[in-house]
Each structure stands twice: as C-alpha cells, then as structure tokens.
Design an enzyme around this catalytic site. Structure first.
Site, mmCIF file in Angstrom:
data_model
loop_
_atom_site.group_PDB
_atom_site.id
_atom_site.type_symbol
_atom_site.label_atom_id
_atom_site.label_comp_id
_atom_site.label_asym_id
_atom_site.label_seq_id
_atom_site.Cartn_x
_atom_site.Cartn_y
_atom_site.Cartn_z
ATOM 1 N N ASP A 10 3.213 20.898 7.141
ATOM 2 C CA ASP A 10 2.785 19.582 7.645
ATOM 3 C C ASP A 10 1.659 19.764 8.674
ATOM 4 O O ASP A 10 1.821 19.466 9.840
ATOM 5 C CB ASP A 10 3.969 18.814 8.266
ATOM 6 C CG ASP A 10 4.587 19.521 9.474
ATOM 7 O OD1 ASP A 10 4.454 20.763 9.574
ATOM 8 O OD2 ASP A 10 5.187 18.829 10.331
ATOM 9 N N ASP A 22 0.728 24.985 11.887
ATOM 10 C CA ASP A 22 0.691 25.190 10.433
ATOM 11 C C ASP A 22 -0.692 25.717 10.040
ATOM 12 O O ASP A 22 -0.813 26.609 9.187
ATOM 13 C CB ASP A 22 0.928 23.869 9.696
ATOM 14 C CG ASP A 22 2.224 23.191 10.080
ATOM 15 O OD1 ASP A 22 3.206 23.286 9.343
ATOM 16 O OD2 ASP A 22 2.249 22.540 11.158
ATOM 17 N N ASN A 75 4.403 16.296 11.366
ATOM 18 C CA ASN A 75 3.630 16.131 12.599
ATOM 19 C C ASN A 75 2.801 14.847 12.572
ATOM 20 O O ASN A 75 2.685 14.142 13.573
ATOM 21 C CB ASN A 75 2.705 17.332 12.797
ATOM 22 C CG ASN A 75 3.473 18.590 13.143
ATOM 23 O OD1 ASN A 75 4.407 18.550 13.944
ATOM 24 N ND2 ASN A 75 3.108 19.712 12.533
ATOM 25 N N THR A 112 7.265 25.276 6.793
ATOM 26 C CA THR A 112 6.901 25.137 8.213
ATOM 27 C C THR A 112 6.861 23.677 8.648
ATOM 28 O O THR A 112 6.239 23.342 9.655
ATOM 29 C CB THR A 112 5.541 25.820 8.502
ATOM 30 O OG1 THR A 112 4.522 25.154 7.742
ATOM 31 C CG2 THR A 112 5.559 27.295 8.173
ATOM 32 N N PHE A 167 12.196 20.142 16.136
ATOM 33 C CA PHE A 167 11.493 19.043 15.459
ATOM 34 C C PHE A 167 11.673 19.035 13.932
ATOM 35 O O PHE A 167 11.987 17.997 13.344
ATOM 36 C CB PHE A 167 9.990 19.088 15.811
ATOM 37 C CG PHE A 167 9.195 18.045 15.083
ATOM 38 C CD1 PHE A 167 9.128 16.739 15.559
ATOM 39 C CD2 PHE A 167 8.533 18.339 13.898
ATOM 40 C CE1 PHE A 167 8.420 15.760 14.871
ATOM 41 C CE2 PHE A 167 7.829 17.369 13.204
ATOM 42 C CZ PHE A 167 7.766 16.079 13.697
ATOM 43 N N ASN A 168 11.433 20.166 13.262
ATOM 44 C CA ASN A 168 11.437 20.151 11.789
ATOM 45 C C ASN A 168 12.806 19.765 11.229
ATOM 46 O O ASN A 168 12.894 19.171 10.152
ATOM 47 C CB ASN A 168 11.027 21.519 11.221
ATOM 48 C CG ASN A 168 9.553 21.792 11.411
ATOM 49 O OD1 ASN A 168 8.760 20.866 11.581
ATOM 50 N ND2 ASN A 168 9.180 23.073 11.401
ATOM 51 N N HIS A 208 4.483 28.372 16.635
ATOM 52 C CA HIS A 208 5.746 28.510 15.904
ATOM 53 C C HIS A 208 5.553 28.937 14.443
ATOM 54 O O HIS A 208 6.161 29.909 13.977
ATOM 55 C CB HIS A 208 6.486 27.173 15.901
ATOM 56 C CG HIS A 208 6.680 26.577 17.245
ATOM 57 N ND1 HIS A 208 7.690 26.949 18.081
ATOM 58 C CD2 HIS A 208 5.990 25.614 17.910
ATOM 59 C CE1 HIS A 208 7.642 26.248 19.196
ATOM 60 N NE2 HIS A 208 6.611 25.435 19.121
ATOM 61 N N ASP A 209 4.739 28.176 13.716
ATOM 62 C CA ASP A 209 4.712 28.351 12.260
ATOM 63 C C ASP A 209 4.126 29.689 11.834
ATOM 64 O O ASP A 209 4.501 30.231 10.784
ATOM 65 C CB ASP A 209 3.927 27.202 11.614
ATOM 66 C CG ASP A 209 4.635 25.865 11.791
ATOM 67 O OD1 ASP A 209 5.862 25.874 12.035
ATOM 68 O OD2 ASP A 209 3.962 24.821 11.687
HETATM 69 C C1 BDR Z 1 7.636 22.769 14.669
HETATM 70 O O1 BDR Z 1 7.407 21.380 14.839
HETATM 71 C C2 BDR Z 1 6.069 21.076 14.542
HETATM 72 O O2 BDR Z 1 5.541 20.194 15.490
HETATM 73 C C3 BDR Z 1 5.322 22.377 14.472
HETATM 74 O O3 BDR Z 1 4.289 22.313 13.511
HETATM 75 C C4 BDR Z 1 6.385 23.374 14.080
HETATM 76 O O4 BDR Z 1 6.521 23.451 12.675
HETATM 77 C C5 BDR Z 1 8.043 23.351 16.022
HETATM 78 O O5 BDR Z 1 9.198 22.722 16.480
HETATM 79 CA CA CA Z 2 4.817 22.571 11.182
#
Ligand code: BDR
Ligand code: CA
Length: 307
Positions: free
Chosen positions: A9, A14, A38, A123, A164-165, A233-234
């Site tokens: 996303d 990403d 996102n 991701t 979040f994901n 993160h990703d």
């Molecule tokens: C994840 O949430 C998204 O905002 C980022 O792209 C990442 O995949 C981190 O919590």
């Molecule tokens: Ca992401």
C-alpha cells in the site's frame, strides 16, 4: 534467485521496500499487487505504477486489489505518509497502466504457476491475501514462504494494542493467520529499530536520481520515533527475504483479536503454546547495523543503475 510477489500500500516505507527489491540482483520480482491502506486504492496503485517506472522494474505486472477492509470502515495514514502516500517525493506520472485483472487473481495465478517457488511478501493490510486464501485455499501450499510486515507482541502504533496493517483489517488478518501456513511476522518489535537516523539519511543523499525519492520521502515520513528518525518498517520484510540471518525469529501461535473494544487488531502472541502448533515465526530482534549495510549497498547499486 528468489522470486517474490509483493502486496503493498505505497506508502513511503513500501516505496523504500520496493527500492530494496529493485537494488537486489538476487531477487526476481514476479508482481506487485496493491491494497488500500496508507492511502486509498487509487493512490496506492498510482504510486506502485510510478515506482515501477522510476525504479526501472521493467514489465513486472501491477494489479489493483481491494479498495477497503473486509468489514471495517476505512482507516488511512495520511498524516504519516502525506496526501499522496509518498510524502514530499514527487515522482513522474506513470505512463503504463495497471494490469487489467484483480490483485487477488494475480496472486492466485502467480503462485499456482510456480508452486513452492515464490515468496509472498505483504506490507499492507491483509485484505487481498485473505481473499486469495478464501478464493483458493491451496495458495498456502503454493507460496514458498509468506512474510509480512505487520503486528506486534509488545506495543502498537495505530492503537496501544495494535499495529496499523493488522488494525486496518483485523478480520482479514485473522483469516490469514489461521490459513494453515507459517506466517513470518516482522512486527513493530523489530521494525521500530530500523530507523532512518541522520547518519543513514546522509548515506542516501549522494545516490543521484534515486536520492530524489529516498531523501524527500524519508525526510517527510511522519513515523518519527522517540529514538529518532522514522522506521522503514516494510523494508524489513524484504530484508528478511534477502537475509533471514539478520533477524532472530521464534515460533509462536499468533491469534488476531477481532472483538476487543480497545484491543481490536492486537496480534496476541503465545511463545509457549500448549494447545496449538505454531502458526507463525515471529521476529524478536534485528541486527540493525548489518541491515543498513545491506539496504544501503542495494540502494547505491540501484542509484548507479538509474543515473
Ligand atoms: C505499517 O503501517 C504503514 O503505515 C506502513 O506502510 C507499514 O506497512 C507500519 O505499522
Ligand atoms: Ca505498508
């Protein structure tokens, strides 16, 4: 050569994960599928298309997927990733369109055509992956490996309990964790150590045209932590595929909370399960200095190629 299919996303991190793929000759990208997360699906897809061209990813198919969670209201992260989803990065508009099919079909067809050969990397919210395993349960056998950035067993970011994901589509995540495969979970517990600190950002500046993506994107990324610098993160999910030895991973049973009033999207992680076989391999530490050496090597290789 490891074949990967990325469901994402984009999203600043990403984008930085896709740049890592593009700069890694040992990876062969079989496809990019997009999901709302996102930002909305139109933007995540437009960003994936722009990145395919900017990063010189050739003819890799890009297919748009789910525009929203299975059951929930939309959750977006515009404050973190900007309205465009790529922060202050300003990529040229893409020329080539997305593939005509749906992301779920691309996932199912690509895995079916190469059983055991493709590592599926997610991701973003897990909506497309849940629909794929519901449509064709054999994808769990066909995927060579399945790696996600998502979840946490320590602290959340979307809420105190949830990452979040997973929080964006807990029902999808629950389907995915219960599908019968092993989910390699790179959660906030490790990804919050992969920080774009000032010295890291300085190593991105001399990378020519690539730096026009990396530097404004990372500099405007709203995921700044108390430790300093935003976490990419990703990119950790791709880094795991490139070199699993960067991480310590521990088998666990992970269940996704879908009913909690304050804990919805929590990945409840049991490292000493008595009632079930582990369904996940959960990352518990990352060798940060080796991670950045590998990522920045890949970026500089890519930077030379793009100039
Ligand atoms: C994840 O949430 C998204 O905002 C980022 O792209 C990442 O995949 C981190 O919590
Ligand atoms: Ca992401």
């Amino acid at each position: 050569m490891t074949k990967v299919l990325i469901d994402c996303d984009p999203g600043i991190d990403d984008a930085l994960a896709l740049a890592l793929v593009a700069g890694s000759p040992s990876l062969d990208l079989a496809g990019i599928t997009t999901v709302a997360g996102n930002v909305d699906l139109a933007r995540t897809t437009a960003n994936a298309l722009a990145l395919r061209e900017f990063l010189d990813l050739g003819d890799v198919p890009v297919a748009a997927g789910s525009a929203g969670a299975l059951l929930r209201e939309d959750v977006r992260a515009v404050r973190t990733h900007g309205v465009s989803g790529l922060g202050d990065a300003d990529l040229p508009s893409p020329v080539r369109p997305a593939s005509p099919g749906h992301a779920v079909d691309l996932i199912v067809d690509t895995l079916r055509d190469a059983p055991g050969e493709i590592t599926l990397v997610a991701t973003g919210p897990l909506t497309n992956i849940a629909l794929a395993v519901r449509r064709e349960p054999r994808v769990v056998e066909w995927a060579g490996d399945f790696v996600i950035m998502g979840g946490t067993y320590t602290r959340g970011n979307h809420t105190p309990a949830a990452e979040f994901n997973i929080a964006a589509d807990p029902e999808a995540a629950s389907i995915v964790f219960d599908a019968g495969w092993t989910v390699t979970m790179l959660g906030l517990d490790v990804t919050l150590t992969a920080l774009v600190t000032t010295p890291v950002l300085d190593r991105m500046r001399p990378l020519g045209r690539l730096s026009t993506l990396l530097v404004p994107a990372a500099s405007s990324y709203g995921m700044v932590t108390a430790e300093g610098g935003p976490a990419i993160h990703d990119a950790c999910a791709v880094a795991y595929v490139l070199d699993p030895s960067l991480f310590t991973c521990v088998p666990a049973v992970v269940r996704v909370e879908t009913a909690g009033r304050y804990t919805s999207g929590m990945t409840v992680t049991d490292f000493a399960p008595r009632d079930r076989r582990p369904n996940a391999l959960v990352a518990t530490s990352l060798d940060v200095s080796r991670f950045w050496d590998m990522v920045l090597d890949a970026y500089s290789r890519l930077g030379e190629r793009l100039d």
